[in-house]
Design a protein around this motif. Structure first.
Motif, PDB file in Angstrom:
ATOM      1  N   ASP A  92     -11.478   4.670  11.532  1.00  0.00           N
ATOM      2  CA  ASP A  92     -10.037   4.900  11.340  1.00  0.00           C
ATOM      3  C   ASP A  92      -9.638   4.075  10.113  1.00  0.00           C
ATOM      4  OD1 ASP A  92      -7.308   5.102  11.348  1.00  0.00           O
ATOM      5  OD2 ASP A  92      -7.035   4.583  13.455  1.00  0.00           O
TER       6      ASP A  92
ATOM      7  N   PHE B 166      -4.405   8.140   8.868  1.00  0.00           N
ATOM      8  CA  PHE B 166      -2.988   8.498   9.073  1.00  0.00           C
ATOM      9  C   PHE B 166      -2.239   7.574   8.128  1.00  0.00           C
ATOM     10  CE2 PHE B 166       0.567   8.622  12.543  1.00  0.00           C
ATOM     11  CZ  PHE B 166       1.370   9.367  11.688  1.00  0.00           C
TER      12      PHE B 166
ATOM     13  N   GLU C 261      -8.188  -2.386   8.681  1.00  0.00           N
ATOM     14  CA  GLU C 261      -6.743  -2.601   8.581  1.00  0.00           C
ATOM     15  C   GLU C 261      -6.452  -3.710   7.568  1.00  0.00           C
ATOM     16  OE1 GLU C 261      -3.912  -1.044   9.685  1.00  0.00           O
ATOM     17  OE2 GLU C 261      -2.999  -2.623   8.479  1.00  0.00           O
ATOM     18  N   ALA C 262      -5.484  -3.439   6.690  1.00  0.00           N
ATOM     19  CA  ALA C 262      -5.159  -4.388   5.614  1.00  0.00           C
ATOM     20  C   ALA C 262      -4.121  -5.415   6.037  1.00  0.00           C
ATOM     21  CB  ALA C 262      -4.651  -3.620   4.398  1.00  0.00           C
TER      22      ALA C 262
ATOM     23  N   THR D 278       0.810  -1.220   0.000  1.00  0.00           N
ATOM     24  CA  THR D 278       0.000   0.000   0.000  1.00  0.00           C
ATOM     25  C   THR D 278       0.838   1.263   0.000  1.00  0.00           C
ATOM     26  OG1 THR D 278      -0.041  -0.077   2.410  1.00  0.00           O
ATOM     27  CG2 THR D 278      -1.880  -1.114   1.277  1.00  0.00           C
TER      28      THR D 278
ATOM     29  N   GLY E  22      -9.266  -5.780   6.070  1.00  0.00           N
ATOM     30  CA  GLY E  22      -9.566  -5.549   4.655  1.00  0.00           C
ATOM     31  C   GLY E  22      -9.052  -4.205   4.203  1.00  0.00           C
ATOM     32  N   SER E  23      -9.418  -3.860   2.974  1.00  0.00           N
ATOM     33  CA  SER E  23      -8.918  -2.621   2.390  1.00  0.00           C
ATOM     34  C   SER E  23      -9.874  -1.464   2.670  1.00  0.00           C
ATOM     35  CB  SER E  23      -8.760  -2.790   0.886  1.00  0.00           C
ATOM     36  OG  SER E  23      -8.500  -1.530   0.311  1.00  0.00           O
ATOM     37  N   LEU E  24      -9.299  -0.335   3.008  1.00  0.00           N
ATOM     38  CA  LEU E  24     -10.114   0.856   3.240  1.00  0.00           C
ATOM     39  C   LEU E  24     -10.856   1.270   1.974  1.00  0.00           C
ATOM     40  CD1 LEU E  24      -8.657   3.751   2.030  1.00  0.00           C
ATOM     41  CD2 LEU E  24      -7.020   3.083   3.760  1.00  0.00           C
TER      42      LEU E  24
ATOM     43  N   PRO F  75       3.540   3.017   5.529  1.00  0.00           N
ATOM     44  CA  PRO F  75       4.225   2.287   6.599  1.00  0.00           C
ATOM     45  C   PRO F  75       3.399   2.263   7.880  1.00  0.00           C
ATOM     46  CG  PRO F  75       5.205   4.443   6.258  1.00  0.00           C
ATOM     47  CD  PRO F  75       4.099   4.327   5.257  1.00  0.00           C
ATOM     48  N   LEU F  76       3.828   1.397   8.822  1.00  0.00           N
ATOM     49  CA  LEU F  76       3.121   1.326  10.101  1.00  0.00           C
ATOM     50  C   LEU F  76       3.808   2.241  11.109  1.00  0.00           C
ATOM     51  CD1 LEU F  76       1.080  -0.009  12.048  1.00  0.00           C
ATOM     52  CD2 LEU F  76       2.802  -1.748  12.491  1.00  0.00           C
ATOM     53  N   TYR F  77       3.130   3.286  11.520  1.00  0.00           N
ATOM     54  CA  TYR F  77       3.559   4.065  12.667  1.00  0.00           C
ATOM     55  C   TYR F  77       2.296   4.556  13.343  1.00  0.00           C
ATOM     56  CZ  TYR F  77       3.879   7.006   8.500  1.00  0.00           C
ATOM     57  OH  TYR F  77       3.663   7.578   7.283  1.00  0.00           O
ATOM     58  N   HIS F  78       2.442   5.076  14.562  1.00  0.00           N
ATOM     59  CA  HIS F  78       1.240   5.274  15.370  1.00  0.00           C
ATOM     60  C   HIS F  78       1.038   6.727  15.761  1.00  0.00           C
ATOM     61  CE1 HIS F  78       1.401   0.965  15.568  1.00  0.00           C
ATOM     62  NE2 HIS F  78       2.650   1.065  15.978  1.00  0.00           N
ATOM     63  N   ALA F  79      -0.221   7.120  15.798  1.00  0.00           N
ATOM     64  CA  ALA F  79      -0.560   8.453  16.311  1.00  0.00           C
ATOM     65  C   ALA F  79      -0.260   8.470  17.813  1.00  0.00           C
ATOM     66  CB  ALA F  79      -2.037   8.733  16.053  1.00  0.00           C
TER      67      ALA F  79
ATOM     68  N   GLY G 120      -7.240   2.456   8.042  1.00  0.00           N
ATOM     69  CA  GLY G 120      -5.856   1.997   8.261  1.00  0.00           C
ATOM     70  C   GLY G 120      -5.552   2.166   9.732  1.00  0.00           C
ATOM     71  N   CYS G 121      -6.133   1.261  10.561  1.00  0.00           N
ATOM     72  CA  CYS G 121      -6.131   1.534  12.014  1.00  0.00           C
ATOM     73  C   CYS G 121      -4.882   1.015  12.710  1.00  0.00           C
ATOM     74  CB  CYS G 121      -7.384   0.964  12.663  1.00  0.00           C
ATOM     75  SG  CYS G 121      -7.438  -0.832  12.685  1.00  0.00           S
ATOM     76  N   GLY G 122      -3.953   0.364  11.983  1.00  0.00           N
ATOM     77  CA  GLY G 122      -2.715  -0.100  12.613  1.00  0.00           C
ATOM     78  C   GLY G 122      -2.998  -0.984  13.817  1.00  0.00           C
TER      79      GLY G 122
HETATM   80  C1  LIG Z   1       0.500   5.070   9.712  1.00  0.00           C
HETATM   81  S1  LIG Z   1      -0.409   3.664  10.220  1.00  0.00           S
HETATM   82  C2  LIG Z   1      -1.640   4.474  11.219  1.00  0.00           C
HETATM   83  C3  LIG Z   1      -2.217   3.594  12.301  1.00  0.00           C
HETATM   84  C4  LIG Z   1      -3.318   4.238  13.135  1.00  0.00           C
HETATM   85  N1  LIG Z   1      -4.352   4.805  12.297  1.00  0.00           N
HETATM   86  C5  LIG Z   1      -2.769   5.312  14.047  1.00  0.00           C
HETATM   87  O1  LIG Z   1      -3.053   6.485  13.758  1.00  0.00           O
HETATM   88  O2  LIG Z   1      -2.087   5.020  15.022  1.00  0.00           O
HETATM   89  C6  LIG Z   1      -1.272   3.305   8.694  1.00  0.00           C
HETATM   90  C7  LIG Z   1      -1.934   1.950   8.659  1.00  0.00           C
HETATM   91  O3  LIG Z   1      -2.764   1.916   7.502  1.00  0.00           O
HETATM   92  C8  LIG Z   1      -2.746   0.596   6.998  1.00  0.00           C
HETATM   93  N2  LIG Z   1      -3.177   0.652   5.585  1.00  0.00           N
HETATM   94  C9  LIG Z   1      -2.506   1.199   4.554  1.00  0.00           C
HETATM   95  N3  LIG Z   1      -3.215   1.086   3.420  1.00  0.00           N
HETATM   96  C10 LIG Z   1      -4.358   0.449   3.754  1.00  0.00           C
HETATM   97  C11 LIG Z   1      -5.500   0.043   3.010  1.00  0.00           C
HETATM   98  N4  LIG Z   1      -5.587   0.254   1.684  1.00  0.00           N
HETATM   99  N5  LIG Z   1      -6.507  -0.562   3.663  1.00  0.00           N
HETATM  100  C12 LIG Z   1      -6.436  -0.767   4.999  1.00  0.00           C
HETATM  101  N6  LIG Z   1      -5.361  -0.432   5.750  1.00  0.00           N
HETATM  102  C13 LIG Z   1      -4.349   0.183   5.140  1.00  0.00           C
HETATM  103  C14 LIG Z   1      -1.310   0.157   7.185  1.00  0.00           C
HETATM  104  O4  LIG Z   1      -1.208  -1.253   7.176  1.00  0.00           O
HETATM  105  C15 LIG Z   1      -0.980   0.776   8.556  1.00  0.00           C
HETATM  106  O5  LIG Z   1      -1.263  -0.127   9.585  1.00  0.00           O
END
Ligand SMILES: C[S@@+](CC[C@H](N)C(=O)[O-])C[C@H]1O[C@@H](n2cnc3c(N)ncnc32)[C@H](O)[C@@H]1O
Length: 249
Positions: free
Chosen positions: A130, A195, A155-156, A101, A179-181, A104-108, A132-134
């Protein structure tokens, strides 16, 4: 070069190591002979040089320098093959989604969660998502703070989904979907939060405009929508320049 820069960092890093290795092979072919440690050092120096040229961040450059030494240290060590396989699978599960996608994975930060909370409408029965809820930090926090609302995380990446799902188990008003957003219908949500990265923002903006109803709110953590001025910008603790960009639709 611009094409290279558009590649995900992990692919640029691999390419830099591969090119550095190709130079070493060429040097061997022309007859150069060095002790093994000098070859390792050469690989590291070349990889660092190429990584900088490919505009990788300092963290990546550091890992690029360390990698040849790590490989050398582990070379021939009596580590069973399944350990490497398990490590690879774990990394693929955690970060594999990000490779595909380009997010990357990082957190708020907790501060961001709290400021998000203040951006929720006061009305009971609100629906929040949210995208892409990580690991589910924002969803878990908001679901606890607002038991009168429904909080969804999508979350994917399977591993991140599992962590978020387990984290939100104690919250009956939190739902974590794998799944996919892009498949989610945003029409039912009063607030959508994302995020992600600069890459999906134009398409995500088009999706919110298409699907979200008037009066709803879209919040992006740190990443702008090109050409769309947010109604509010709220700085939050975290990385440099971390902020919530708020659009009232
Ligand atoms: C930067 S992290 C943010 C995590 C969380 N929202 C937070 O704010 O702490 C982005 C997340 O979005 C997920 N992601 C990216 N593209 C996605 C998609 N198309 N569908 C679902 N999740 C997705 C990634 O796997 C990652 O876990």
């Amino acid at each position: 070069m611009s094409l290279l820069r558009r590649l995900p960092p992990v692919l640029r890093a691999l390419l830099a190591q591969a090119l550095a290795f190709a130079v070493l092979v060429a040097l061997v072919r022309v007859g150069l002979r060095f002790p093994p440690l000098i070859w390792v050092l050469l690989q590291a120096v070349l990889a660092v040089f190429l990584s900088r040229w490919m505009a990788l961040s300092s963290r990546w450059v550091f890992m690029q320098a360390a990698l040849p030494f790590l490989v050398r240290a582990l070379w021939g060590a009596p580590i069973p093959a399944w350990v490497y396989l398990a490590l690879f699978l774990a990394l693929a599960l955690i970060f594999g989604g990000g490779l595909l996608t380009r997010v990357p994975l990082y957190h708020a930060s907790r501060d961001a969660w709290e400021k998000l909370e203040s951006l929720l409408p006061a009305t009971s029965g609100l629906n929040f998502v949210d995208l892409g809820c990580g690991f589910g930090g924002p969803v878990a926090h908001l679901a606890k703070a607002r038991p009168d609302g429904v909080f969804v995380g999508i979350e994917a990446s399977p591993f991140s989904w599992l962590v978020a799902w387990l984290r939100c188990l104690p919250r009956p008003n939190a739902h974590i979907r794998l799944g996919s957003l892009w498949r989610a219908d945003l029409a039912t949500f009063d607030v959508a939060f994302a995020f992600l990265s600069p890459v999906p923002m134009p398409a995500l903006w088009a999706k919110t405009r298409r699907e979200m109803k008037p009066g709803s709110r879209f919040i992006s953590h740190s990443f702008e929508v090109p050409g769309e001025t947010p109604h509010r910008v709220i700085p939050v603790k975290g990385r440099d320049g971390a902020r919530l960009l708020v659009w009232d639709l």
